[in-house]
Design a protein around this motif. Structure first.
Motif, short mmCIF file in Angstrom:
data_model
loop_
_atom_site.label_atom_id
_atom_site.label_comp_id
_atom_site.label_asym_id
_atom_site.label_seq_id
_atom_site.Cartn_x
_atom_site.Cartn_y
_atom_site.Cartn_z
N ARG A 1 0.82 -1.20 0.00
CA ARG A 1 0.00 0.00 0.00
C ARG A 1 0.86 1.27 0.00
N GLN A 2 1.98 1.24 0.72
CA GLN A 2 2.84 2.42 0.77
C GLN A 2 3.43 2.75 -0.59
N SER A 3 3.64 1.74 -1.42
CA SER A 3 4.16 1.98 -2.77
C SER A 3 3.10 2.60 -3.67
N GLU A 4 1.82 2.42 -3.32
CA GLU A 4 0.72 2.95 -4.11
C GLU A 4 0.14 4.24 -3.54
N ASP A 5 0.25 4.43 -2.24
CA ASP A 5 -0.41 5.55 -1.55
C ASP A 5 0.60 6.22 -0.63
N THR A 6 1.05 7.39 -1.01
CA THR A 6 2.06 8.09 -0.20
C THR A 6 1.50 8.55 1.14
N GLY A 7 0.17 8.59 1.27
CA GLY A 7 -0.43 9.00 2.54
C GLY A 7 -0.72 7.84 3.47
N PHE A 8 -0.32 6.63 3.09
CA PHE A 8 -0.60 5.47 3.93
C PHE A 8 0.22 5.54 5.22
N PHE A 9 -0.44 5.26 6.36
CA PHE A 9 0.21 5.35 7.67
C PHE A 9 -0.01 4.04 8.42
N HIS A 10 1.05 3.55 9.08
CA HIS A 10 0.87 2.41 9.98
C HIS A 10 1.87 2.52 11.12
N SER A 11 1.49 1.93 12.25
CA SER A 11 2.34 1.98 13.44
C SER A 11 2.13 0.71 14.25
N VAL A 12 3.18 0.27 14.95
CA VAL A 12 3.13 -0.95 15.75
C VAL A 12 3.59 -0.64 17.17
N GLU A 13 2.81 -1.09 18.14
CA GLU A 13 3.21 -0.97 19.54
C GLU A 13 4.25 -2.04 19.85
N VAL A 14 5.33 -1.65 20.50
CA VAL A 14 6.39 -2.59 20.84
C VAL A 14 6.52 -2.66 22.36
N ASP A 15 6.52 -3.88 22.90
CA ASP A 15 6.64 -4.09 24.34
C ASP A 15 7.74 -5.13 24.58
N ASN A 16 8.83 -4.71 25.22
CA ASN A 16 9.96 -5.60 25.47
C ASN A 16 10.46 -6.28 24.20
N GLY A 17 10.49 -5.51 23.12
CA GLY A 17 11.00 -6.05 21.86
C GLY A 17 10.00 -6.85 21.07
N ARG A 18 8.77 -6.99 21.57
CA ARG A 18 7.76 -7.78 20.85
C ARG A 18 6.74 -6.86 20.20
N CYS A 19 6.26 -7.23 19.02
CA CYS A 19 5.18 -6.50 18.36
C CYS A 19 3.88 -6.76 19.11
N MET A 20 3.12 -5.71 19.34
CA MET A 20 1.85 -5.84 20.05
C MET A 20 0.71 -5.33 19.16
N SER A 21 0.04 -4.26 19.56
CA SER A 21 -1.07 -3.71 18.78
C SER A 21 -0.57 -3.09 17.48
N VAL A 22 -1.44 -3.09 16.47
CA VAL A 22 -1.11 -2.53 15.16
C VAL A 22 -2.21 -1.57 14.75
N PHE A 23 -1.83 -0.42 14.19
CA PHE A 23 -2.80 0.55 13.66
C PHE A 23 -2.41 0.91 12.24
N TRP A 24 -3.41 1.09 11.36
CA TRP A 24 -3.12 1.56 10.01
C TRP A 24 -4.29 2.37 9.45
N ALA A 25 -3.97 3.29 8.54
CA ALA A 25 -4.98 4.11 7.86
C ALA A 25 -4.40 4.56 6.53
N ASP A 26 -5.17 4.43 5.45
CA ASP A 26 -4.67 4.88 4.16
C ASP A 26 -4.92 6.38 4.00
N GLY A 27 -4.44 6.94 2.89
CA GLY A 27 -4.56 8.36 2.67
C GLY A 27 -5.99 8.84 2.64
N ARG A 28 -6.88 8.05 2.05
CA ARG A 28 -8.28 8.44 1.97
C ARG A 28 -8.90 8.53 3.36
N SER A 29 -8.58 7.59 4.25
CA SER A 29 -9.12 7.61 5.61
C SER A 29 -8.61 8.83 6.37
N ARG A 30 -7.33 9.18 6.18
CA ARG A 30 -6.77 10.33 6.89
C ARG A 30 -7.39 11.62 6.38
#
Length: 771
Positions: free
Chosen positions: A346-375
């Motif tokens: 999606r990032q290669s197609e949509d420059t406004g695409f956003f995602h983030s990952v919560e990290v706890d003690n080096g482990r991936c936890m919650s994930v959030f994402w939103a494309d440019g249209r949603s933002r």
């Protein structure tokens, strides 16, 4: 099903006596069919068969499968949308699906549905298989599972909660509660560990875990500690799941086994088994005596080091090695790989695409994402949002949550998605913080979210000025739970107080009278709900803008049936994309209709023509309905103080429907608070406008978010508080959306292509665009 006080056919398991009885539901079926003397194992499944419980249906299908020559697995369950209870279950052939090489996609199954009477009826089935049956099929039943069919002729009283025999002296455990210290010492002498069953009680969660561990060792599988659930009031642990070590697909050794035991805390501190699944979808090992060391190690860790299960969020025990994790994570590791691949695409197609990952003690936890249209949509419609965690109504496979807004057509619009690692305050706090970062610091005026304490605390911390409204499905569920012991008259007066109060003073008076009349002053739930009244009582909610989202109805999930909490990993991205595109196609159609189709005028009022020109088609219909209703109202001037005049507006023929409209040179308001809640003037105000010969609605009462030009959002305001970079990103997405409409329309035919090209070229010349 076991009973300690029957003389049915018995079988010996080492030194313990196992007593077999027919499933209750099946007995009632056998009595009404020919050849009853052959027993229920000879019956063929057919639509209309009735069972007392879903477990009875499963056991019946298991016996049928053993006779024919195949094995079964438990398939999907479906829950009621009203109260979340299980409404139907599917039992499928073990070769259903393609998750393992041994599976062939077999479609054979039965489905049982729960009726209002409490019975379970077989309503759907398919017998045909696409594979050969086992050679042990016809008439060959495992020795342990065989029934002595002549036993049916006896008069049997089968208990769903049989007594538990003590392994030391044969006596019953006090109050039916298992004491694991006695159980462990007796098990060491060679006795069989009793099988778990729904209703089995323990003194503590530790004892329940140790019992299930001992049972697993004897049966031939290993145990992991699964999910825990906490009280929405005080955060204490209320239930726990212990699962087979092969549950899930996070590791190559796991095969998605569904076997588990769930325990629930009772009022006085003991724990009871309330849900249970015994069937495994893999071969069991031989007696696992070698694992005694693991069991002893896990017990020592739980009791001596961490102070018991209740203080540990998640501990995985593997060959005696303990891994203590600071936060539970309900997201399998395979999900991260799939999501990150999608994010990269999606990032290669949509420059406004956003995602983030919560990290706890080096482990991936919650994930959030939103494309440019949603933002970009959030810049337009982020004033009232729904944080939808409806996955929590079911036994979910994925904790998928969505942020949803309401667009200018009054349709839902996606503002972001997330996988929530666990239901802690920390997870929700991280998620809301991330949403603000993705949406350029947007703080909604209102948010609809669940009542859980963790969510309440996170919203209060991150959105301190946002009005939190509780989810209606949760309110309804709590009312059913807490009011079922009340009289019908109490429920009637309760509903009247909640939904018919016309003022804050009237509500408080009616509530106090209700509590006193029925002696409910010490009712903790009613006391808590009164303290939180601003988050669920309609009278308080209507003072805030919720974009007209109905108060008395549960809100439909944005993705509907396209994407559910049971969606398999391999189908998640495709279904997500499909559901999102369907919603956005609906928005494009409404945009087209708004600009190309003109609504009919029902009156000759200038106000109606003004609103037809400004509003989208859907919003104009809402306004038009209020305008037509205004002709049924009568107006009386009641008070005049300087420039402020008050009018009493009532409906013809209905003296109970009265509202006060306050009018001045600067503003106008109505006691029904429709404008505050929906952003649309009510018929009461329109009637006063008609009386005062007001020909045009003042601009402050035409919300831009409901107009045809709402797609330009905040870009019409250069002082919106965005940085230069953020404003440029918003402009890029706005222009891209507009350009995509030209492209979509221009590719319909050669003529449309020429027209679209000429329009864009002309626009380019005006912008001094040079090639």
């Amino acid at each position: 099903m076991r009973s300690s006080n029957t003389d049915l056919n018995t079988e010996v398991c080492e030194n313990a006596m196992v007593l077999n009885a027919y499933p209750i539901g099946v007995l009632s079926v056998i009595d009404n069919v020919n050849g009853a003397d052959e027993g229920w194992s000879r019956m063929e499944p057919s639509v209309g068969l009735e069972f007392d419980t879903a477990d009875d249906a499963r056991e019946f299908y298991t016996q049928y499968a053993e006779r024919v020559g195949f094995k079964i697995r438990i398939g999907q369950l479906y829950r009621s949308r009203t109260d979340g209870s299980v409404s139907s279950r599917r039992f499928v052939c073990s070769k259903e699906g393609f998750q393992l090489n041994s599976r062939t996609g077999c479609s054979a199954y039965i489905r049982v549905q729960k009726r209002d009477s409490g019975k379970w009826v077989l309503d759907q089935m398919k017998k045909d298989h696409n594979h050969e049956f086992d050679s042990a099929g016809e008439n060959s039943l495992p020795t342990v599972k065989q029934r002595n069919h002549s036993a049916k002729k006896s008069s049997v009283n089968v208990s769903h909660r049989p007594k538990i025999k003590s392994f030391a002296d044969g006596g019953s455990c006090p109050s039916g509660v298992i004491n694991f210290k006695r159980l462990r010492s007796s098990a060491g002498e060679g006795e069989c560990i009793p099988e778990p069953y729904a209703g089995l009680e323990f003194n503590s969660a530790n004892e329940a875990y140790q019992f299930y561990q001992a049972y697993a060792e004897k049966t031939g599988f290993r145990v992991r500690i699964g999910q825990l659930f906490r009280s929405k009031n005080d955060g204490s642990v209320t239930s726990r799941r212990f699962v087979c070590s092969k549950e899930g697909f996070q590791h190559p050794s796991r095969v998605g086994c569904g076997a588990f035991m769930r325990i629930k805390r009772k009022e006085f501190g003991s724990w009871i088994v309330d849900r249970l699944q015994k069937d495994h979808n893999h071969d069991l090992e031989c007696q696992m005596g070698a694992n005694k060391k693991t069991f002893a190690t896990s017990k020592k860790f739980i009791e001596d080091v961490s102070g018991g299960l209740d203080s540990v969020d998640l501990a995985e025990i593997n060959n005696g090695s303990i891994i203590k994790i600071s936060q539970e994570n309900n997201i399998g590791s395979a999900w991260y790989r799939v999501l990150f691949e999608y994010f990269q695409t999606r990032q290669s197609e949509d420059t406004g695409f956003f995602h983030s990952v919560e990290v706890d003690n080096g482990r991936c936890m919650s994930v959030f994402w939103a494309d440019g249209r949603s933002r970009f949509s959030c810049s337009q419609f982020g004033d009232a949002i729904i944080f939808d965690t409806s996955y929590r109504k079911t036994n979910y496979l994925i904790p998928f949550a969505t942020f949803v807004g309401i667009n200018h057509h009054r349709h839902p619009v996606l503002l972001g998605c997330a996988l929530v690692a666990n239901e802690s305050k920390e997870s929700f706090t991280w998620l809301f913080n991330t949403w603000i970062r993705a949406m350029f610091g947007c703080h909604p005026k209102t948010i609809i979210a669940d009542q859980d304490m963790a969510i309440q605390q996170a919203i209060a911390r991150i959105f301190p000025r946002t009005h939190h409204r509780f989810s209606m499905w949760q309110i309804r569920a709590k009312e059913r739970e807490n009011l079922r012991s009340m009289s019908n008259q109490f429920v009637f007066e309760y509903n009247k107080c909640i939904y018919q109060s016309q003022s804050i003073a009237q509500f408080s008076t009616m509530w106090t009278a209700l509590i006193e009349k029925y002696g409910q002053r010490d009712n903790i739930w009613l006391k808590e709900m009164y303290e939180k009244r601003e988050s669920w009582v309609p009278l308080y909610l209507r003072r805030s803008f919720f974009a007209g989202i109905p108060i008395g109805k549960s809100i439909e999930s944005f993705f509907g049936a396209t994407l559910t909490a049971q969606t398999p990993l391999r189908e998640f991205i495709s279904r997500y994309t499909q559901g999102l595109e369907r919603r956005r196609e609906e928005e494009r159609k409404e945009d087209f209709n708004t600009w190309n189709l003109q609504a009919f005028l029902q009156t000759k009022e200038p106000i109606e023509e003004q609103c037809r020109r400004l509003y989208t088609r859907n919003m104009f219909k809402i306004f038009q309905n209020e305008l037509l209703q205004s002709f049924d109202y009568l107006v009386t001037k009641t008070n005049e103080e300087a420039t402020i005049v008050r009018y009493l507006v009532r409906k013809c023929g209905n003296e109970d429907e009265k509202h006060v409209v306050t009018f001045s040179a600067l503003n106008v308001s109505c006691s029904c608070q429709m404008f505050e809640f929906e952003g649309m003037l009510c018929g009461h105000i329109l009637k006063v406008f008609n009386l005062l010969n007001v020909k045009e609605i003042p601009s402050q009462y035409i919300l831009h978010r409901w107009t045809r030009n709402a797609e330009y959002g905040v870009l019409r305001d250069t002082e919106s508080g965005f940085s230069a970079q953020e404003l440029k990103a918003l402009m890029v997405w706005s222009l891209r959306e507009t350009a995509s409409k030209y492209i979509e329309s221009g590719t319909g035919s050669l003529e449309k292509h020429k027209l679209a090209y000429e329009i864009m070229r002309e626009g380019g010349n005006k912008l001094c665009w040079q090639r």
